[in-house]
Scaffold this motif. Sequence first.
Motif, PDB file in Angstrom:
ATOM      1  N   GLN A 159       0.810  -1.212   0.000  1.00  0.00           N
ATOM      2  CA  GLN A 159       0.000   0.000   0.000  1.00  0.00           C
ATOM      3  C   GLN A 159       0.849   1.270   0.000  1.00  0.00           C
ATOM      4  O   GLN A 159       0.334   2.373   0.205  1.00  0.00           O
ATOM      5  CB  GLN A 159      -0.933   0.001   1.214  1.00  0.00           C
ATOM      6  CG  GLN A 159      -1.965  -1.116   1.198  1.00  0.00           C
ATOM      7  CD  GLN A 159      -2.839  -1.120   2.433  1.00  0.00           C
ATOM      8  OE1 GLN A 159      -2.969  -0.103   3.113  1.00  0.00           O
ATOM      9  NE2 GLN A 159      -3.431  -2.260   2.736  1.00  0.00           N
ATOM     10  N   ALA A 160       2.144   1.123  -0.266  1.00  0.00           N
ATOM     11  CA  ALA A 160       3.061   2.258  -0.200  1.00  0.00           C
ATOM     12  C   ALA A 160       3.142   2.989  -1.538  1.00  0.00           C
ATOM     13  O   ALA A 160       3.221   2.370  -2.598  1.00  0.00           O
ATOM     14  CB  ALA A 160       4.448   1.788   0.205  1.00  0.00           C
ATOM     15  N   LEU A 161       3.124   4.312  -1.470  1.00  0.00           N
ATOM     16  CA  LEU A 161       3.343   5.156  -2.641  1.00  0.00           C
ATOM     17  C   LEU A 161       4.811   5.578  -2.632  1.00  0.00           C
ATOM     18  O   LEU A 161       5.274   6.226  -1.696  1.00  0.00           O
ATOM     19  CB  LEU A 161       2.436   6.380  -2.591  1.00  0.00           C
ATOM     20  CG  LEU A 161       2.518   7.325  -3.791  1.00  0.00           C
ATOM     21  CD1 LEU A 161       2.052   6.626  -5.070  1.00  0.00           C
ATOM     22  CD2 LEU A 161       1.693   8.589  -3.543  1.00  0.00           C
ATOM     23  N   VAL A 162       5.519   5.212  -3.680  1.00  0.00           N
ATOM     24  CA  VAL A 162       6.970   5.389  -3.737  1.00  0.00           C
ATOM     25  C   VAL A 162       7.330   6.208  -4.967  1.00  0.00           C
ATOM     26  O   VAL A 162       6.784   6.006  -6.049  1.00  0.00           O
ATOM     27  CB  VAL A 162       7.678   4.016  -3.783  1.00  0.00           C
ATOM     28  CG1 VAL A 162       9.177   4.173  -4.013  1.00  0.00           C
ATOM     29  CG2 VAL A 162       7.419   3.251  -2.487  1.00  0.00           C
ATOM     30  N   ARG A 188       1.630   0.236  -3.936  1.00  0.00           N
ATOM     31  CA  ARG A 188       0.407   0.920  -4.354  1.00  0.00           C
ATOM     32  C   ARG A 188       0.614   1.532  -5.730  1.00  0.00           C
ATOM     33  O   ARG A 188      -0.200   1.393  -6.629  1.00  0.00           O
ATOM     34  CB  ARG A 188       0.028   2.014  -3.351  1.00  0.00           C
ATOM     35  CG  ARG A 188      -1.239   2.779  -3.755  1.00  0.00           C
ATOM     36  CD  ARG A 188      -1.483   3.968  -2.830  1.00  0.00           C
ATOM     37  NE  ARG A 188      -1.740   3.567  -1.468  1.00  0.00           N
ATOM     38  CZ  ARG A 188      -2.937   3.212  -0.999  1.00  0.00           C
ATOM     39  NH1 ARG A 188      -3.999   3.194  -1.808  1.00  0.00           N
ATOM     40  NH2 ARG A 188      -3.087   2.858   0.258  1.00  0.00           N
ATOM     41  N   ASP A 189       1.758   2.251  -5.895  1.00  0.00           N
ATOM     42  CA  ASP A 189       2.079   2.859  -7.182  1.00  0.00           C
ATOM     43  C   ASP A 189       3.448   3.509  -7.087  1.00  0.00           C
ATOM     44  O   ASP A 189       4.026   3.652  -6.005  1.00  0.00           O
ATOM     45  CB  ASP A 189       1.029   3.911  -7.568  1.00  0.00           C
ATOM     46  CG  ASP A 189       0.905   4.083  -9.087  1.00  0.00           C
ATOM     47  OD1 ASP A 189       1.776   3.569  -9.814  1.00  0.00           O
ATOM     48  OD2 ASP A 189      -0.051   4.736  -9.526  1.00  0.00           O
ATOM     49  N   ARG A 207       3.645  13.049   2.114  1.00  0.00           N
ATOM     50  CA  ARG A 207       3.009  12.939   0.801  1.00  0.00           C
ATOM     51  C   ARG A 207       3.465  11.701   0.037  1.00  0.00           C
ATOM     52  O   ARG A 207       2.908  11.386  -1.016  1.00  0.00           O
ATOM     53  CB  ARG A 207       3.336  14.191  -0.024  1.00  0.00           C
ATOM     54  CG  ARG A 207       2.768  15.469   0.575  1.00  0.00           C
ATOM     55  CD  ARG A 207       3.418  16.701  -0.040  1.00  0.00           C
ATOM     56  NE  ARG A 207       2.805  17.933   0.442  1.00  0.00           N
ATOM     57  CZ  ARG A 207       3.347  19.134   0.296  1.00  0.00           C
ATOM     58  NH1 ARG A 207       4.526  19.261  -0.309  1.00  0.00           N
ATOM     59  NH2 ARG A 207       2.743  20.208   0.755  1.00  0.00           N
ATOM     60  N   LEU A 208       4.483  11.043   0.541  1.00  0.00           N
ATOM     61  CA  LEU A 208       4.997   9.793  -0.027  1.00  0.00           C
ATOM     62  C   LEU A 208       5.345   8.858   1.121  1.00  0.00           C
ATOM     63  O   LEU A 208       5.571   9.294   2.253  1.00  0.00           O
ATOM     64  CB  LEU A 208       6.270  10.048  -0.850  1.00  0.00           C
ATOM     65  CG  LEU A 208       6.154  10.867  -2.139  1.00  0.00           C
ATOM     66  CD1 LEU A 208       7.547  11.249  -2.637  1.00  0.00           C
ATOM     67  CD2 LEU A 208       5.407  10.071  -3.212  1.00  0.00           C
ATOM     68  N   ASP A 209       5.424   7.576   0.787  1.00  0.00           N
ATOM     69  CA  ASP A 209       5.860   6.587   1.781  1.00  0.00           C
ATOM     70  C   ASP A 209       7.310   6.173   1.583  1.00  0.00           C
ATOM     71  O   ASP A 209       7.943   5.662   2.515  1.00  0.00           O
ATOM     72  CB  ASP A 209       4.969   5.343   1.699  1.00  0.00           C
ATOM     73  CG  ASP A 209       3.508   5.652   1.973  1.00  0.00           C
ATOM     74  OD1 ASP A 209       3.218   6.171   3.067  1.00  0.00           O
ATOM     75  OD2 ASP A 209       2.665   5.385   1.090  1.00  0.00           O
ATOM     76  N   GLY A 254       9.256   1.011   8.497  1.00  0.00           N
ATOM     77  CA  GLY A 254       8.292  -0.007   8.089  1.00  0.00           C
ATOM     78  C   GLY A 254       8.228  -0.165   6.587  1.00  0.00           C
ATOM     79  O   GLY A 254       7.884  -1.237   6.083  1.00  0.00           O
ATOM     80  N   VAL A 255       8.552   0.873   5.848  1.00  0.00           N
ATOM     81  CA  VAL A 255       8.634   0.806   4.380  1.00  0.00           C
ATOM     82  C   VAL A 255      10.086   0.745   3.932  1.00  0.00           C
ATOM     83  O   VAL A 255      10.423   0.049   2.974  1.00  0.00           O
ATOM     84  CB  VAL A 255       7.921   2.012   3.738  1.00  0.00           C
ATOM     85  CG1 VAL A 255       8.243   2.130   2.244  1.00  0.00           C
ATOM     86  CG2 VAL A 255       6.413   1.893   3.932  1.00  0.00           C
TER      87      VAL A 255
END
Length: 271
Positions: A159-162, A188-189, A207-209, A254-255
């Motif tokens: 579910q991470a946005l990278v 996620r994307d 705003r990002l992971d 965690g990410v």
Amino acid sequence: MSEPLHIELLQLAKEAASRAGELLRDGRPADLAVAATKSSPIDVVTEMDIAAEKLITGLISNRRPGDGLLGEEGSATEGTTGVRWVIDPLDGTVNYLYGLPTWSVSIAAEQNGETVVGVVAVPMRGEMFHAVRGSGARATGGWVGERRLTCRPAPPLEQALVSTGFNYVADVRAHQAEVAGKLIPRLRDIRRGGSAAVDLCDLAAGRLDGYYERGLHPWDLAAGELIAREAGALTGGRPGERPSGELTVAGTPGVFEPLQTLLEDFGAWHD
């Protein structure tokens, strides 16, 4: 409590970044992107880049003549004070050329080899991010007053946005595309903003992971990496190493570790 020297360096970096950002924003011809495939607009961007670096280095050298300098456009002096400034006067030149808003002025100050101050101005978003080592990260922008920055709570990796970036060398880009293709099903994307400094600040702002990129120079990441860390992000390169041109990885706790592990497995650091 920040040391008086660090406060002095922070104020100087903020002033220099603000003035250079105004120069770049106000000095950009409105029709710059009309002939984007010709040499003339690229020459204009180069001239603006150099002018912004001269403004920054001139201001710093006037206020602190003994400090060292390292700039993207060629500034390189050793200095005698133990302080060195690492400067990217225009991070995101292609965005600037095309009139996209995601470009920045990035200024970091190192003391005895360690980054102690970082400032990133994003003029077209009206934002300025800054951090002092050990004192947290903050920003001003489209909200009231100064905002303390904190990374997002870490989601599961899927579910991470990278965000990432791509090199200008064709074979390196091709390899980076392969790595991104392997990563996309596990996230996620993926986003590609075009400015490493802004990506790292957006991570700091929640705003990002995560973020990763190969081929960065010291001026690309010095300020943004400190801002991200002071907002709670973890940063590194390959496992056990610091961020470098070989690989830079940043993410919320965690990410960061699973992203770094996947990048190592996928060989993101080599051709």
